[in-house]
Design a protein around this motif. Structure first.
Motif, PDB file in Angstrom:
ATOM      1  N   LEU A  50       3.878  17.232  -7.509  1.00 42.23           N
ATOM      2  CA  LEU A  50       3.121  17.806  -8.887  1.00 42.23           C
ATOM      3  C   LEU A  50       2.752  18.923  -9.395  1.00 42.23           C
ATOM      4  O   LEU A  50       2.612  19.818 -10.222  1.00 42.23           O
ATOM      5  N   VAL A  51       1.195  19.122  -8.565  1.00 41.50           N
ATOM      6  CA  VAL A  51       0.294  19.347  -8.948  1.00 41.50           C
ATOM      7  C   VAL A  51      -0.423  20.313  -7.471  1.00 41.50           C
ATOM      8  O   VAL A  51      -1.754  19.535  -7.087  1.00 41.50           O
ATOM      9  N   PRO A  52       0.110  20.996  -7.213  1.00 41.56           N
ATOM     10  CA  PRO A  52      -0.315  21.272  -5.631  1.00 41.56           C
ATOM     11  C   PRO A  52      -1.516  22.425  -6.405  1.00 41.56           C
ATOM     12  O   PRO A  52      -2.322  21.990  -7.025  1.00 41.56           O
ATOM     13  N   GLN A  53      -2.485  22.098  -4.902  1.00 38.60           N
ATOM     14  CA  GLN A  53      -3.956  23.138  -4.472  1.00 38.60           C
ATOM     15  C   GLN A  53      -3.705  24.271  -5.695  1.00 38.60           C
ATOM     16  O   GLN A  53      -2.109  24.511  -5.172  1.00 38.60           O
ATOM     17  N   ALA A  54      -4.917  24.935  -5.479  1.00 37.52           N
ATOM     18  CA  ALA A  54      -4.910  26.038  -6.100  1.00 37.52           C
ATOM     19  C   ALA A  54      -4.808  27.145  -5.072  1.00 37.52           C
ATOM     20  O   ALA A  54      -4.261  28.343  -5.935  1.00 37.52           O
ATOM     21  N   ASP A  55      -4.600  27.136  -4.124  1.00 35.58           N
ATOM     22  CA  ASP A  55      -4.494  28.113  -2.652  1.00 35.58           C
ATOM     23  C   ASP A  55      -3.024  28.216  -2.376  1.00 35.58           C
ATOM     24  O   ASP A  55      -2.437  28.818  -1.418  1.00 35.58           O
ATOM     25  N   ASP A  56      -1.958  26.996  -2.562  1.00 37.03           N
ATOM     26  CA  ASP A  56      -0.361  27.008  -2.967  1.00 37.03           C
ATOM     27  C   ASP A  56       0.401  28.230  -4.636  1.00 37.03           C
ATOM     28  O   ASP A  56      -0.440  28.336  -4.603  1.00 37.03           O
TER      29      ASP A  56
ATOM     30  N   PRO B 289       0.870  -0.971  -0.261  1.00 31.54           N
ATOM     31  CA  PRO B 289      -0.268   0.124   1.059  1.00 31.54           C
ATOM     32  C   PRO B 289       0.570   1.345   0.020  1.00 31.54           C
ATOM     33  O   PRO B 289       0.226   2.381  -0.365  1.00 31.54           O
ATOM     34  N   ASP B 290       2.074   1.296   0.078  1.00 28.23           N
ATOM     35  CA  ASP B 290       3.077   2.223   0.376  1.00 28.23           C
ATOM     36  C   ASP B 290       3.292   3.215  -1.289  1.00 28.23           C
ATOM     37  O   ASP B 290       3.457   3.731  -1.340  1.00 28.23           O
ATOM     38  N   VAL B 291       3.040   1.774  -2.210  1.00 26.95           N
ATOM     39  CA  VAL B 291       3.243   2.253  -3.566  1.00 26.95           C
ATOM     40  C   VAL B 291       2.183   3.771  -3.591  1.00 26.95           C
ATOM     41  O   VAL B 291       2.165   4.610  -4.577  1.00 26.95           O
ATOM     42  N   ARG B 292       0.613   3.095  -3.491  1.00 31.49           N
ATOM     43  CA  ARG B 292      -0.209   4.202  -3.625  1.00 31.49           C
ATOM     44  C   ARG B 292      -0.180   5.433  -2.647  1.00 31.49           C
ATOM     45  O   ARG B 292      -0.680   6.350  -3.264  1.00 31.49           O
ATOM     46  N   ARG B 293       0.382   5.147  -1.557  1.00 31.31           N
ATOM     47  CA  ARG B 293       0.539   6.485  -0.561  1.00 31.31           C
ATOM     48  C   ARG B 293       1.592   7.301  -1.387  1.00 31.31           C
ATOM     49  O   ARG B 293       1.454   8.404  -1.864  1.00 31.31           O
ATOM     50  N   ASP B 294       2.396   7.121  -1.893  1.00 29.70           N
ATOM     51  CA  ASP B 294       4.100   7.348  -2.827  1.00 29.70           C
ATOM     52  C   ASP B 294       3.431   8.174  -3.782  1.00 29.70           C
ATOM     53  O   ASP B 294       3.806   8.999  -4.755  1.00 29.70           O
ATOM     54  N   LEU B 295       2.791   7.111  -4.512  1.00 35.74           N
ATOM     55  CA  LEU B 295       2.159   8.026  -6.032  1.00 35.74           C
ATOM     56  C   LEU B 295       1.420   9.269  -5.595  1.00 35.74           C
ATOM     57  O   LEU B 295       1.454  10.480  -5.855  1.00 35.74           O
ATOM     58  N   ASP B 296       0.549   9.098  -4.531  1.00 36.86           N
ATOM     59  CA  ASP B 296      -0.442   9.971  -4.138  1.00 36.86           C
ATOM     60  C   ASP B 296       0.284  11.706  -3.619  1.00 36.86           C
ATOM     61  O   ASP B 296       0.596  12.680  -4.085  1.00 36.86           O
ATOM     62  N   ALA B 297       0.992  11.109  -3.715  1.00 31.17           N
ATOM     63  CA  ALA B 297       2.037  12.139  -2.990  1.00 31.17           C
ATOM     64  C   ALA B 297       3.393  13.256  -3.923  1.00 31.17           C
ATOM     65  O   ALA B 297       3.145  13.836  -3.414  1.00 31.17           O
ATOM     66  N   PHE B 298       2.971  12.174  -4.392  1.00 32.45           N
ATOM     67  CA  PHE B 298       4.056  12.505  -5.752  1.00 32.45           C
ATOM     68  C   PHE B 298       3.609  13.795  -6.748  1.00 32.45           C
ATOM     69  O   PHE B 298       3.668  15.073  -7.301  1.00 32.45           O
ATOM     70  N   PHE B 299       1.995  13.183  -6.747  1.00 32.18           N
ATOM     71  CA  PHE B 299       0.643  13.761  -7.946  1.00 32.18           C
ATOM     72  C   PHE B 299       0.525  14.956  -6.854  1.00 32.18           C
ATOM     73  O   PHE B 299       0.324  15.517  -7.734  1.00 32.18           O
ATOM     74  N   ARG B 300      -0.077  14.891  -5.735  1.00 30.98           N
ATOM     75  CA  ARG B 300       0.462  16.445  -4.346  1.00 30.98           C
ATOM     76  C   ARG B 300       1.373  17.608  -4.637  1.00 30.98           C
ATOM     77  O   ARG B 300       0.822  18.323  -5.093  1.00 30.98           O
TER      78      ARG B 300
END
Lengths: 141, 141, 141
Positions: free
Chosen positions: A69-75, A56-67
């Motif tokens: 690479l594409v931060p939320q719009a208030d960043d 399950p770490d793979v999914r957590r790391d994938l999610d972390a990478f994309f967050r």
């Protein structure tokens, strides 16, 4: 001969939701030996993904990478975004939906999906709020 | 039974060009109830994309994101690029063409493309100069 | 009518491996005039890619871009990664496998793949150590 179905997935926040089992049920019910399964997502703020289903770490790391690479719009890094009507996770979701697939095709061999040993089929939800997502399954002979 | 066609799209600068209408004309002329449409792009410096067709800001923001992720080759951040023969937008176009699809598949249900309410089909042109782009359409029964 | 085959590709380090020729041999042996070829990769740490087959600099620059976008896990920028069991190239390989396709479809017209003049079919290996990779080919009529 072809067969079609729609799978509905309820999401409750961003992240990866596996639905390999539901795809396999569809394949078995179609009783086809050799064919091609295509999955199609009817949305522009989530993605389809085939990824490792072991750690399950793979999914957590994938999610972390994309967050990152594409931060939320208030960043501050995303100050250039103009489409903000639905909140800070709206436009980043569209961007991630451009970076990852909306359609995927997997051959069926000997009546089974030709997935590799470690491959699972996921919906990658990019929005925070709950959503009801539809994936169209098409099986061609 | 299958049916094929080639759609030609004239581009005049980088950005998203919608051609959902032309795909729908092809589907209607094929008079098929249930099937699978596949689009294939015969180029390596543009992409296919299914994205929101409501707010044009989404397309503008997508374009802005990818211009920042993959700057032109005359940007100091891209000094490592070696393929520069056709100008500063050449290699970045190939990179974007690796990040977004060259082929897409959409099921046809009840004689209609199974697109979601907000989904449109786009060619994403990555080159500045005018180009004549070919998309092959394949409809399988 | 459909036809299937599995192509095995031995990789020896990260980078792009062309196998267009092997796909063409399969198409010719199937003796089909009009159809759809789908390629499916049975792994989660490499990708399929259609890219320019003329200038080898394009492949070198693609590789350089993705190494910068997704550095190895021992790079300080990637300190947030948790899946590290198989070494510093493990999780970055999964991330690149999410950014580029696991399946691709190419129409067959007049008995030939409808590839553009400059398009070649590649396996993009993301791992350093040698791997034996399987690509399933499915040709539908």
């Amino acid at each position: 001969m072809s067969s079609q179905s729609v799978v509905t997935i309820e999401t409750h926040g961003a992240g990866l939701y596996e639905f390999t089992d539901r795809v396999m049920v569809f394949i078995r019910s179609a009783r086809i030996e050799s064919g091609l399964l295509t999955l199609f997502l009817r949305h522009t703020s989530c993605s389809l993904l085939i990824q490792e289903n072991a750690d399950p770490d793979v999914r957590r790391d994938l999610d972390a990478f994309f967050r990152r690479l594409v931060p939320q719009a208030d960043d501050p890094a995303m100050a250039y975004l103009t489409h903000r009507a639905e909140g800070p996770d709206d436009m980043p979701a569209h961007i991630k939906a451009a970076l990852m697939p909306v359609s995927l095709s997997i051959p069926v061999m000997d009546g089974r999906l030709a997935l590799g040993t470690w491959q699972g089929v996921y919906l990658f939800e990019h929005r925070r709020r709950p959503h009801r997502r539809e994936v169209v399954l098409h099986l061609g002979g």
